[in-house]
Design a protein around this motif. Structure first.
Motif, PDB file in Angstrom:
ATOM      1  N   SER A  17       0.799  -1.031  -0.379  1.00 41.99           N
ATOM      2  CA  SER A  17       0.157   0.586  -0.103  1.00 41.99           C
ATOM      3  C   SER A  17       1.009   1.636  -0.106  1.00 41.99           C
ATOM      4  CB  SER A  17      -0.382  -0.046   0.871  1.00 41.99           C
ATOM      5  OG  SER A  17      -0.696  -0.141   2.277  1.00 41.99           O
ATOM      6  N   LEU A  18       1.965   1.396   0.509  1.00 39.74           N
ATOM      7  CA  LEU A  18       3.287   2.961  -0.176  1.00 39.74           C
ATOM      8  C   LEU A  18       3.650   2.220  -1.056  1.00 39.74           C
ATOM      9  CD1 LEU A  18       4.967   1.994   3.816  1.00 39.74           C
ATOM     10  CD2 LEU A  18       2.394   3.180   3.620  1.00 39.74           C
ATOM     11  N   LEU A  19       3.492   1.369  -2.152  1.00 39.77           N
ATOM     12  CA  LEU A  19       4.150   1.796  -2.952  1.00 39.77           C
ATOM     13  C   LEU A  19       3.311   2.681  -3.877  1.00 39.77           C
ATOM     14  CD1 LEU A  19       5.367  -1.283  -4.045  1.00 39.77           C
ATOM     15  CD2 LEU A  19       6.450  -0.174  -3.100  1.00 39.77           C
ATOM     16  N   LEU A  20       3.808   4.010  -4.251  1.00 38.71           N
ATOM     17  CA  LEU A  20       3.216   5.249  -4.877  1.00 38.71           C
ATOM     18  C   LEU A  20       3.783   6.156  -5.930  1.00 38.71           C
ATOM     19  CD1 LEU A  20       1.646   6.606  -1.253  1.00 38.71           C
ATOM     20  CD2 LEU A  20       0.465   5.124  -3.065  1.00 38.71           C
ATOM     21  N   CYS A  21       2.638   5.887  -6.612  1.00 40.00           N
ATOM     22  CA  CYS A  21       3.195   7.460  -8.088  1.00 40.00           C
ATOM     23  C   CYS A  21       4.041   8.936  -7.446  1.00 40.00           C
ATOM     24  CB  CYS A  21       2.325   7.146  -9.192  1.00 40.00           C
ATOM     25  SG  CYS A  21       1.710   4.990 -10.089  1.00 40.00           S
ATOM     26  N   ARG A  22       4.798   8.853  -7.663  1.00 35.23           N
ATOM     27  CA  ARG A  22       4.357   9.989  -7.958  1.00 35.23           C
ATOM     28  C   ARG A  22       4.490  11.195  -9.091  1.00 35.23           C
ATOM     29  NH1 ARG A  22       9.197  13.303  -4.436  1.00 35.23           N
ATOM     30  NH2 ARG A  22       7.857  10.806  -2.873  1.00 35.23           N
ATOM     31  N   VAL A  23       5.219  10.800 -10.421  1.00 29.54           N
ATOM     32  CA  VAL A  23       4.428  10.972 -11.516  1.00 29.54           C
ATOM     33  C   VAL A  23       4.309  10.380 -12.645  1.00 29.54           C
ATOM     34  CG1 VAL A  23       6.195  11.866 -13.677  1.00 29.54           C
ATOM     35  CG2 VAL A  23       6.653  11.960 -11.493  1.00 29.54           C
ATOM     36  N   PRO A  24       3.496  10.967 -13.284  1.00 28.64           N
ATOM     37  CA  PRO A  24       2.828  12.135 -13.507  1.00 28.64           C
ATOM     38  C   PRO A  24       1.734  12.291 -12.459  1.00 28.64           C
ATOM     39  CG  PRO A  24       1.472  10.535 -14.724  1.00 28.64           C
ATOM     40  CD  PRO A  24       2.777   9.858 -14.396  1.00 28.64           C
ATOM     41  N   GLU A  25       1.718  13.794 -12.867  1.00 24.24           N
ATOM     42  CA  GLU A  25       1.211  14.558 -11.343  1.00 24.24           C
ATOM     43  C   GLU A  25      -0.287  13.700 -11.202  1.00 24.24           C
ATOM     44  OE1 GLU A  25      -0.215  19.279  -9.968  1.00 24.24           O
ATOM     45  OE2 GLU A  25       0.952  18.892 -11.751  1.00 24.24           O
ATOM     46  N   GLN A  26      -0.638  13.682 -12.397  1.00 22.70           N
ATOM     47  CA  GLN A  26      -3.134  13.257 -12.479  1.00 22.70           C
ATOM     48  C   GLN A  26      -2.590  12.353 -11.232  1.00 22.70           C
ATOM     49  OE1 GLN A  26      -0.694  13.654 -14.763  1.00 22.70           O
ATOM     50  NE2 GLN A  26      -1.363  12.851 -16.663  1.00 22.70           N
ATOM     51  N   LEU A  27      -1.015  11.429 -11.427  1.00 21.60           N
ATOM     52  CA  LEU A  27      -1.680   9.684 -10.310  1.00 21.60           C
ATOM     53  C   LEU A  27      -0.430  10.194  -9.451  1.00 21.60           C
ATOM     54  CD1 LEU A  27      -0.914   7.590 -12.948  1.00 21.60           C
ATOM     55  CD2 LEU A  27      -3.042   7.592 -12.461  1.00 21.60           C
ATOM     56  N   ASN A  28      -0.571  11.060  -9.186  1.00 22.17           N
ATOM     57  CA  ASN A  28       0.665  11.627  -7.619  1.00 22.17           C
ATOM     58  C   ASN A  28      -0.842  10.492  -5.958  1.00 22.17           C
ATOM     59  OD1 ASN A  28       2.265  12.296  -5.510  1.00 22.17           O
ATOM     60  ND2 ASN A  28       1.937  13.834  -5.415  1.00 22.17           N
ATOM     61  N   LYS A  29       0.723   9.933  -5.382  1.00 15.47           N
ATOM     62  CA  LYS A  29       0.155   9.211  -4.408  1.00 15.47           C
ATOM     63  C   LYS A  29      -0.538   7.877  -4.961  1.00 15.47           C
ATOM     64  CE  LYS A  29       0.702  12.587  -1.235  1.00 15.47           C
ATOM     65  NZ  LYS A  29      -0.063  13.449   0.000  1.00 15.47           N
ATOM     66  N   TYR A  30      -1.024   7.500  -6.446  1.00 13.80           N
ATOM     67  CA  TYR A  30      -1.701   6.096  -6.513  1.00 13.80           C
ATOM     68  C   TYR A  30      -0.805   4.556  -6.439  1.00 13.80           C
ATOM     69  CZ  TYR A  30      -4.967   4.030  -9.865  1.00 13.80           C
ATOM     70  OH  TYR A  30      -5.675   2.769  -9.914  1.00 13.80           O
ATOM     71  N   PRO A  31      -1.807   3.905  -5.855  1.00 10.37           N
ATOM     72  CA  PRO A  31      -0.743   2.798  -5.672  1.00 10.37           C
ATOM     73  C   PRO A  31      -0.347   2.268  -7.169  1.00 10.37           C
ATOM     74  CG  PRO A  31      -2.860   2.842  -4.246  1.00 10.37           C
ATOM     75  CD  PRO A  31      -2.859   4.269  -5.172  1.00 10.37           C
ATOM     76  N   ILE A  32       0.536   1.409  -6.995  1.00  7.30           N
ATOM     77  CA  ILE A  32       0.806   1.107  -7.993  1.00  7.30           C
ATOM     78  C   ILE A  32       0.415   0.062  -7.873  1.00  7.30           C
ATOM     79  CG2 ILE A  32       2.766  -0.617  -9.417  1.00  7.30           C
ATOM     80  CD1 ILE A  32       5.180   1.703  -7.952  1.00  7.30           C
ATOM     81  N   MET A  33       0.225  -1.173  -7.293  1.00  2.00           N
ATOM     82  CA  MET A  33      -0.430  -2.356  -7.349  1.00  2.00           C
ATOM     83  C   MET A  33      -2.229  -2.156  -7.309  1.00  2.00           C
ATOM     84  SD  MET A  33       2.052  -4.224  -6.636  1.00  2.00           S
ATOM     85  CE  MET A  33       1.435  -5.728  -6.943  1.00  2.00           C
ATOM     86  N   ALA A  34      -2.672  -1.334  -8.084  1.00  2.00           N
ATOM     87  CA  ALA A  34      -4.279  -0.712  -8.225  1.00  2.00           C
ATOM     88  C   ALA A  34      -4.482  -0.536  -9.780  1.00  2.00           C
ATOM     89  CB  ALA A  34      -4.514   0.725  -7.624  1.00  2.00           C
TER      90      ALA A  34
END
Length: 268
Positions: A185-202
């Motif tokens: 749950s702590l694997l989060l996108c930083r870039v691009p901005e529209q995906l900032n804090k979006y979980p990679i595993m989602a």
């Protein structure tokens, strides 16, 4: 038979009474008889070289180590745990970890790592736990992880992941090795901005459909760059050759016509 029966017996008695001295402990470290060496928080800029070969645990956290060059460690065949957390580590040479084949746990968290090559962890054939959390990794090649046959626990949290098409290979590896990845749950996108804090595993397969349809490999680009100039040169050669054939044909045709009707040719 007593200890005074001869010189050799005296020597044996002395060795029994005075065991050989234990290996020296590095000045900036604290060493225990169990093989634990603690060199934390001593402003070290490199790994101490005077480590005993029986070292089983090595704490090097909270120092100023920036680079692990070739053979940064002396041979430590019994080392099981190595912690380099909270340094300024930005580069690990592909031969930096040679001689650590027994290592089972490696903590590289809270450093400045941006890139890891597939050769980085090749010597660590026994590694079970790897912590790469809180670094500056924007991506990670799955080959880096495939070089660890015994890996069971991987921590990747708090890195500035770039969630572009380039992260697809890592996402596939994570999806097939969920049991090895800690705190997903702590694997989060930083870039691009529209995906900032979006979980990679989602992400799902559908999320990468456009990447799979339009992405080109390096081999495709090489083929295109090769075929383009070759086609251009081939077309020039073909046009020149056809022009030469046309001129030769016209000259032969004219000579044949003059041979059959010499008066007409002389009149011209």
């Amino acid at each position: 038979m007593g200890c005074w029966s001869g010189p050799s017996a005296v020597l044996v008695c002395l060795l029994l009474l005075c065991p050989p001295p234990s290996p020296a402990c590095p000045a900036a470290c604290r060493c225990s008889s169990s093989g634990e060496v603690d060199c934390s928080a001593h402003a070290l800029r490199e790994v101490p070289q005077s480590l005993a070969t029986n070292t089983s645990t090595l704490w090097l956290g909270y120092n100023f180590i920036t680079v692990l060059g070739p053979r940064s460690f002396p041979p430590l065949p019994g080392l099981l745990l190595l912690s380099l957390t909270h340094n300024r580590l930005a580069l690990i040479h592909r031969q930096a970890l040679l001689g650590l084949g027994a290592l089972q746990e490696l903590d590289l968290s809270n450093n400045y790592l941006t890139v890891l090559t597939p050769e980085t962890f090749l010597p660590l054939t026994s590694l079970v736990t790897l912590n790469l959390g809180s670094n500056r990794l924007e991506g990670l090649e799955p080959e880096v992880l495939r070089s660890l046959p015994q890996l069971q626990a991987l921590l990747l949290q708090d890195n500035p992941w770039v969630c572009s098409c380039d992260i697809l290979p890592l996402w596939r590896w994570l999806s097939h090795n969920r049991e090895k990845v800690q705190e997903t749950s702590l694997l989060l996108c930083r870039v691009p901005e529209q995906l900032n804090k979006y979980p990679i595993m989602a992400f799902r397969n559908e999320s990468f459909r456009q990447c799979q349809e339009t992405s080109l490999s390096a081999w495709h680009y090489i083929v295109f760059l090769t075929i383009g100039p070759f086609s251009f040169m081939a077309s020039i050669f073909f046009c020149t050759f056809m022009g030469f054939i046309t001129v030769v044909y016209q000259n032969l045709h004219r000579d044949l016509h003059c041979w059959k009707r010499p008066r007409i040719c002389r009149g011209h």
